[in-house]
Design an enzyme around this catalytic site. Structure first.
Site, PDB file in Angstrom:
ATOM      1  N   ASP A 193      27.432  72.472 -40.135  1.00 22.32           N
ATOM      2  CA  ASP A 193      26.636  71.841 -39.085  1.00 22.32           C
ATOM      3  C   ASP A 193      25.509  70.995 -39.634  1.00 22.32           C
ATOM      4  OD1 ASP A 193      25.900  71.521 -36.254  1.00 22.32           O
ATOM      5  OD2 ASP A 193      24.137  72.703 -36.787  1.00 22.32           O
ATOM      6  N   MET A 274      21.798  71.766 -30.556  1.00 20.51           N
ATOM      7  CA  MET A 274      21.526  70.390 -30.144  1.00 20.51           C
ATOM      8  C   MET A 274      21.659  69.385 -31.286  1.00 20.51           C
ATOM      9  SD  MET A 274      20.974  70.488 -26.932  1.00 20.51           S
ATOM     10  CE  MET A 274      20.364  68.813 -26.734  1.00 20.51           C
ATOM     11  N   ARG A 275      21.943  69.856 -32.502  1.00 18.42           N
ATOM     12  CA  ARG A 275      22.022  68.925 -33.618  1.00 18.42           C
ATOM     13  C   ARG A 275      23.140  67.899 -33.413  1.00 18.42           C
ATOM     14  NH1 ARG A 275      21.742  72.282 -37.604  1.00 18.42           N
ATOM     15  NH2 ARG A 275      19.585  71.889 -38.177  1.00 18.42           N
ATOM     16  N   ALA A 276      24.238  68.320 -32.817  1.00 12.51           N
ATOM     17  CA  ALA A 276      25.353  67.396 -32.604  1.00 12.51           C
ATOM     18  C   ALA A 276      24.937  66.240 -31.702  1.00 12.51           C
ATOM     19  CB  ALA A 276      26.538  68.146 -31.995  1.00 12.51           C
ATOM     20  N   VAL A 279      22.729  63.873 -33.776  1.00 14.32           N
ATOM     21  CA  VAL A 279      23.510  63.142 -34.775  1.00 14.32           C
ATOM     22  C   VAL A 279      24.374  62.086 -34.100  1.00 14.32           C
ATOM     23  CG1 VAL A 279      25.358  63.350 -36.475  1.00 14.32           C
ATOM     24  CG2 VAL A 279      23.492  64.994 -36.473  1.00 14.32           C
TER      25      VAL A 279
END
Length: 678
Positions: A193, A274-276, A279
């Site tokens: 991730d 929420m990183r997706a 990104v």
């Protein structure tokens, strides 16, 4: 310095080139992980990218590549006086698999820090990579704590080095690129991730394309400089396009409607955290800048999803990577319709276009199926007309070979560990002396000091203070006084599965349960960072279905395709396992093995099969191999043959039911040598 292969001369590999270029345009994307088989230009492309990166201006003499326009106020070489900067090419720093923590983050001179109060810091690879590229080949083979360190530095833009209260911080902003061959093992989902993008690469099956790859490579090997000169114009044009995209990036608009599509896509594919979303937003913005536009479109969002989401959907190593593109298109259409009034966006509906989406490179070749076979075998693999095997009497077996059966659902297993204290590779299974863990004692350092034991160091130096002429409050410390902390943590082991695939195990429900148990143990091995191997035996012989590897999904695939039938050459299976372990002890003597024999204990075929199996078991016992026998015997009448085999091996026998972690709450079962005294 050798002439690198030109980036523009790479044939095919559109996803790989696009992922690297997007990070060159916007390093905030978060790096790229390149997954693929050997010989697919992964390393060549990464090294070629460095020649396209803009030059950087640095403070003269600064070991940390500070920007003269805005030098780092916490730079260990600072503060920097105003001076004209010097330009140099962006660096590509390679992190070797065997690197130490000190080599990665840098090292403090503990002796000078204690005796003089001086922060004498030797920079590591993170400092060298600042404002350049950090390339980690075979990142899946890197120790987990090193991966954690470099990913934390990439996320924070800084590296921290602390030794017994002495702390140094320096800037560390770089383009992170990792490459790996999935056959050699997977990264943990938490680490996957942290990479912004991932791309899958494979060798082309097109004959003309393969011919062109060979032709260009041979031309480069014959005359690297001449070959690079022929591609100089294309390289210059690409370099200018990267610079133009970087300049355009701050002006790119990310509308509310596009943000809604990004959020809806991440929610539809159930990615964690929420990183997706972040990104994807950064990637879509970089795609627009790369295409020379000031507004993000739905095509950019689609391309960003194909690069940023596949590796975030894997929950365990048996999940198939990739995205359902039909579902992706439906999600983007629905979210676009909902947000059309808010966005007032005239963009056409999402979908692949002639130039492959916003970046100008298609995410995948049309018609190419990159989805690997399902780990659970699927209903198509289940035999429809195969004969049902029933409970067998001793010495009786089913002669006909049967088709593979699907495994039962995996479950959480009890912890099986090797007794004693090892010194193997870092992992999560058995007790071991490691660089990280709880402090258990102190010793004189062998080589460079990495973990200071402060109390032991002071205790060693205290008796000599008068003889050393101590007059002030400071402690006079010599090199001989320093003590290295010894720590205890966990190691990964080699878990070698020896699976009975004979006719006595061939009943469909029985073999399905056995495969489910082995699959569960494989998942446990993945989580504990073990190597695994698979030996099977049936008919008249045994075979190594999978040599020891870090790829547990490869072991799961071999297990699912395992046919059954024939006699039970138990001794052959144990002897084959002995050969595998003998070779592995020579290759990796510090990694301790754990032998897991999955059988009902029956032995048939040849003269005195039971006695021969006993002698093979005692051979493992004589060499101190930790072992466990998973007893697969079923029915009301049980012969207890697996228990007898466990005593010969000097290990422990557990039934399939006892293997479950929830069979007795809180029980942790070690593989002990209790049976050796029997």
């Amino acid at each position: 310095m050798s002439t690198p292969y030109p980036f523009t001369a790479i044939v095919g590999q559109d996803d790989l080139r696009l992922g690297l270029l997007l990070n060159a345009v916007s390093p905030a994307v978060g790096g790229v992980l390149v997954r693929g088989e050997k010989g697919t230009a992964k390393s060549t492309a990464v090294r070629a990218l460095a020649a396209l990166m803009p030059e950087v201006s640095v403070v003269p003499g600064c070991r940390f590549s500070c920007d003269p326009g805005s030098p780092d106020p916490a730079c260990p070489d600072g503060p920097h006086a105003e001076a004209a900067g010097v330009s140099r090419a962006a660096r590509t720093v390679e992190l070797p698999v065997g690197a130490s923590e000190d080599r990665l983050v840098g090292a403090l001179d503990i002796e000078r820090a204690l005796s003089e109060g001086v922060k004498a810091f030797e920079p590591g690879l993170l400092a060298d990579a600042h404002r350049g590229i950090l390339y980690v080949d075979e990142v899946n083979l890197l120790h987990d704590h090193l991966v954690d360190l470099l990913l934390d530095a990439a996320a924070m833009g800084a590296s921290y080095v602390e030794r017994e209260g002495v702390s140094v911080r320096h800037a560390a902003r770089f383009l992170l690129v990792g490459t790996m061959n999935p056959e050699e093992g997977e990264l943990r989902p938490q680490l996957l991730d942290r990479f912004g993008l991932t791309v899958e690469v494979a060798a082309s099956r097109d004959t003309d394309e393969r011919v062109e790859v060979v032709r260009r490579r041979l031309a480069y090997d014959d005359d690297p400089e001449g070959f690079a000169t022929r591609w100089a114009a294309e390289e210059s044009a690409l370099r200018e396009r990267i610079a133009a995209a970087r300049a355009l990036l701050p002006r790119v608009v990310l509308g509310d409607g596009v943000l809604r599509q990004i959020a809806a896509t991440c929610a539809a594919f159930e990615v964690d955290g929420m990183r997706a979303d972040i990104v994807m937003a950064r990637t879509a913005t970089a795609l627009a800048a790369w295409a020379g536009r000031e507004e993000v479109t739905a095509d950019d969002v689609r391309q960003a999803a194909l690069l940023a989401l596949p590796h975030r959907r894997r929950r365990n190593p048996f999940d198939a990577p990739g995205l359902d593109e039909d579902k992706l298109d439906r999600t983007l259409d629905e979210a676009g319709d909902q947000g059309q009034d808010d966005d007032n966006d005239d963009d056409p509906g999402p979908g692949p276009d002639g130039d492959g989406g916003g970046g100008g490179v298609p995410p995948q070749a049309d018609g190419e199926d990159r989805t690997p076979p399902r780990a659970d075998g699927g209903s198509d693999d289940a035999p429809s007309g195969a004969p049902e095997g029933g409970p067998d009497a001793p010495g009786r077996s089913t002669g006909a070979e049967q088709r593979p059966v699907a495994s039962a659902e995996p479950f959480r297993t009890k912890t099986l560990s090797v007794p004693g204290l090892g010194e193997g590779a870092a992992g999560r299974r058995s007790r071991a002396r490691t660089e990280h863990g709880r402090t258990t004692g102190a010793r004189r350092p062998q080589g460079a000091l990495t973990k200071l034991h402060l109390a032991a160091t002071v205790q060693a130096a205290a008796p000599h203070q008068r003889a050393r002429g101590r007059s002030g409050r400071g402690l006079v410390v010599r090199r001989d006084d320093l003590r290295q902390a010894t720590r205890e943590g966990r190691e990964g082991n080699l878990v070698l599965f020896v699976v009975d695939a004979s006719g006595s195990m061939a009943a469909r429900q029985r073999m399905s349960a056995v495969k489910g148990a082995v699959l569960s143990l494989l998942l446990d091995a993945y989580q504990r960072r073990d190597k695994v191997g698979l030996v099977t035996f049936r008919g008249r012989e045994a075979e190594v279905a999978l040599p020891p590897t870090s790829s547990v999904d490869a072991a799961a695939s071999r297990l699912e395709s395992l046919p059954t039938g024939g006699r039970t050459p138990l001794a052959a299976g144990l002897l084959k396992a002995h050969d595998v372990l003998r070779v592995e002890r020579l290759r990796d003597p510090s990694r301790r093995p754990l032998l897991v024999v999955v059988t009902d204990g029956r032995a048939t075929g040849g003269p005195e099969p039971v006695a021969l199996a006993g002698r093979a078991g005692r051979l493992h016992r004589s060499e101190g191999t930790a072992s466990v026998v998973v007893d697969c015997e079923s029915g009301y009448v049980r012969l207890g043959l697996a228990g007898e085999l466990a005593r010969e091996l000097g290990g422990t026998a557990v039934t399939l039911d006892e293997l479950r972690a929830d069979s007795i709450a809180g029980l942790v079962k070690d593989v002990t040598a209790a049976g050796r005294a029997a």
